[in-house]
Design a protein around this motif. Structure first.
Motif, PDB file in Angstrom:
ATOM      1  N   VAL A  85      -6.092  -0.738  -9.196  1.00  0.00           N
ATOM      2  CA  VAL A  85      -7.224  -1.131 -10.036  1.00  0.00           C
ATOM      3  C   VAL A  85      -7.669   0.047 -10.900  1.00  0.00           C
ATOM      4  O   VAL A  85      -7.916  -0.110 -12.102  1.00  0.00           O
ATOM      5  CB  VAL A  85      -8.389  -1.677  -9.174  1.00  0.00           C
ATOM      6  N   ASP A  86      -7.754   1.228 -10.311  1.00  0.00           N
ATOM      7  CA  ASP A  86      -8.146   2.421 -11.076  1.00  0.00           C
ATOM      8  C   ASP A  86      -7.155   2.712 -12.202  1.00  0.00           C
ATOM      9  O   ASP A  86      -7.548   3.018 -13.327  1.00  0.00           O
ATOM     10  CB  ASP A  86      -8.268   3.645 -10.159  1.00  0.00           C
ATOM     11  N   ASP A  87      -5.856   2.603 -11.914  1.00  0.00           N
ATOM     12  CA  ASP A  87      -4.835   2.852 -12.934  1.00  0.00           C
ATOM     13  C   ASP A  87      -4.937   1.849 -14.081  1.00  0.00           C
ATOM     14  O   ASP A  87      -4.785   2.202 -15.250  1.00  0.00           O
ATOM     15  CB  ASP A  87      -3.433   2.802 -12.324  1.00  0.00           C
ATOM     16  N   VAL A  88      -5.195   0.594 -13.752  1.00  0.00           N
ATOM     17  CA  VAL A  88      -5.315  -0.439 -14.791  1.00  0.00           C
ATOM     18  C   VAL A  88      -6.546  -0.182 -15.646  1.00  0.00           C
ATOM     19  O   VAL A  88      -6.493  -0.253 -16.882  1.00  0.00           O
ATOM     20  CB  VAL A  88      -5.372  -1.851 -14.161  1.00  0.00           C
ATOM     21  N   LEU A  89      -7.668   0.128 -15.031  1.00  0.00           N
ATOM     22  CA  LEU A  89      -8.898   0.378 -15.782  1.00  0.00           C
ATOM     23  C   LEU A  89      -8.772   1.611 -16.673  1.00  0.00           C
ATOM     24  O   LEU A  89      -9.289   1.640 -17.788  1.00  0.00           O
ATOM     25  CB  LEU A  89     -10.086   0.534 -14.837  1.00  0.00           C
TER      26      LEU A  89
ATOM     27  N   GLU B 124       0.825  -1.204   0.000  1.00  0.00           N
ATOM     28  CA  GLU B 124       0.000   0.000   0.000  1.00  0.00           C
ATOM     29  C   GLU B 124       0.859   1.255   0.000  1.00  0.00           C
ATOM     30  O   GLU B 124       0.547   2.231  -0.680  1.00  0.00           O
ATOM     31  CB  GLU B 124      -0.952   0.000   1.193  1.00  0.00           C
ATOM     32  N   ASN B 125       1.944   1.252   0.750  1.00  0.00           N
ATOM     33  CA  ASN B 125       2.838   2.411   0.794  1.00  0.00           C
ATOM     34  C   ASN B 125       3.510   2.660  -0.551  1.00  0.00           C
ATOM     35  O   ASN B 125       3.717   3.791  -0.958  1.00  0.00           O
ATOM     36  CB  ASN B 125       3.901   2.235   1.875  1.00  0.00           C
ATOM     37  N   ARG B 126       3.856   1.578  -1.253  1.00  0.00           N
ATOM     38  CA  ARG B 126       4.548   1.734  -2.529  1.00  0.00           C
ATOM     39  C   ARG B 126       3.583   1.985  -3.681  1.00  0.00           C
ATOM     40  O   ARG B 126       3.885   2.709  -4.601  1.00  0.00           O
ATOM     41  CB  ARG B 126       5.384   0.494  -2.839  1.00  0.00           C
ATOM     42  N   LEU B 127       2.425   1.358  -3.654  1.00  0.00           N
ATOM     43  CA  LEU B 127       1.509   1.440  -4.788  1.00  0.00           C
ATOM     44  C   LEU B 127       0.339   2.386  -4.555  1.00  0.00           C
ATOM     45  O   LEU B 127      -0.395   2.687  -5.486  1.00  0.00           O
ATOM     46  CB  LEU B 127       0.950   0.047  -5.116  1.00  0.00           C
ATOM     47  N   GLY B 128       0.110   2.809  -3.348  1.00  0.00           N
ATOM     48  CA  GLY B 128      -1.032   3.655  -3.067  1.00  0.00           C
ATOM     49  C   GLY B 128      -2.282   2.858  -2.767  1.00  0.00           C
ATOM     50  O   GLY B 128      -3.388   3.385  -2.830  1.00  0.00           O
ATOM     51  N   GLY B 129      -2.158   1.602  -2.477  1.00  0.00           N
ATOM     52  CA  GLY B 129      -3.304   0.775  -2.141  1.00  0.00           C
ATOM     53  C   GLY B 129      -3.853   0.043  -3.354  1.00  0.00           C
ATOM     54  O   GLY B 129      -3.569   0.368  -4.506  1.00  0.00           O
ATOM     55  N   VAL B 130      -4.651  -0.962  -3.101  1.00  0.00           N
ATOM     56  CA  VAL B 130      -5.223  -1.793  -4.162  1.00  0.00           C
ATOM     57  C   VAL B 130      -6.178  -0.997  -5.034  1.00  0.00           C
ATOM     58  O   VAL B 130      -6.205  -1.147  -6.254  1.00  0.00           O
ATOM     59  CB  VAL B 130      -5.923  -3.028  -3.548  1.00  0.00           C
ATOM     60  N   ASP B 131      -6.947  -0.114  -4.448  1.00  0.00           N
ATOM     61  CA  ASP B 131      -7.907   0.681  -5.218  1.00  0.00           C
ATOM     62  C   ASP B 131      -7.204   1.533  -6.262  1.00  0.00           C
ATOM     63  O   ASP B 131      -7.665   1.661  -7.403  1.00  0.00           O
ATOM     64  CB  ASP B 131      -8.734   1.571  -4.289  1.00  0.00           C
ATOM     65  N   THR B 132      -6.079   2.113  -5.900  1.00  0.00           N
ATOM     66  CA  THR B 132      -5.323   2.943  -6.839  1.00  0.00           C
ATOM     67  C   THR B 132      -4.805   2.105  -8.000  1.00  0.00           C
ATOM     68  O   THR B 132      -4.853   2.528  -9.160  1.00  0.00           O
ATOM     69  CB  THR B 132      -4.137   3.615  -6.119  1.00  0.00           C
TER      70      THR B 132
END
Length: 163
Positions: free
Chosen positions: A151-155, A141-149
């Motif tokens: 998923v949003d980036d991929v979509l 989460e600290n490196r990627l901004g969390g799972v939601d971030t």
């Protein structure tokens, strides 16, 4: 009546076809040796010990000089091979010659290739994670901004027609 599969010299002995249903094996030829005469259980004359148990099927441990020779060959030839696995017999004559010269099996060479890849090419070997999911999740989460971030980036990166 079920037939058993024979291995060794006795396996070449064929049974004659009979119509009476009797399942008798013919006498093995004299050239088949003592193994065929006793139907696979060879008893030695030394106290009833079987000859099969006295033979060792385990290969000898590989020496340091043999390891060094294989490591040197892998360093020189590994990048030229078509895959990251050990080539089959007769594909790389230099490898075959080295194995014959040092009296090594392909299994021993394959094991040394795996060790070579672990040390010199760690990206080719599977990664093992020694942590709990509870420890890994906050770091991700600290490196990627969390799972939601993520998923949003991929979509957002895919065009609307892809889904």
């Amino acid at each position: 009546m079920a037939r058993t599969r024979r291995t060794g010299p006795a396996a070449d002995v064929r049974r004659p076809a009979t119509n009476d249903g009797a399942d008798e094996a013919p006498d093995p030829p004299a050239s088949a040796g003592p193994r065929a005469a006793s139907d696979g259980a060879v008893s030695a004359e030394n106290g009833g010990e079987t000859a099969a148990s006295s033979r060792s099927t385990r290969t000898k441990a590989i020496t340091g000089a043999q390891k060094d020779a294989l490591q040197k060959l892998f360093s020189a030839k590994f990048d030229g091979w078509r895959s990251t696995s050990l080539p089959r017999a007769r594909v790389d004559p230099e490898l075959d010659e080295l194995l014959a010269e040092h009296g090594l099996t392909r299994q021993q060479a394959s094991t040394q290739l795996r060790n070579f890849k672990k040390v010199s090419r760690p990206g080719l070997v599977a990664v093992r994670v020694d942590a709990d999911a509870d420890e890994i999740a906050p770091k991700l989460e600290n490196r990627l901004g969390g799972v939601d971030t993520v998923v949003d980036d991929v979509l957002e990166s895919f065009p609307g027609q892809a889904f």
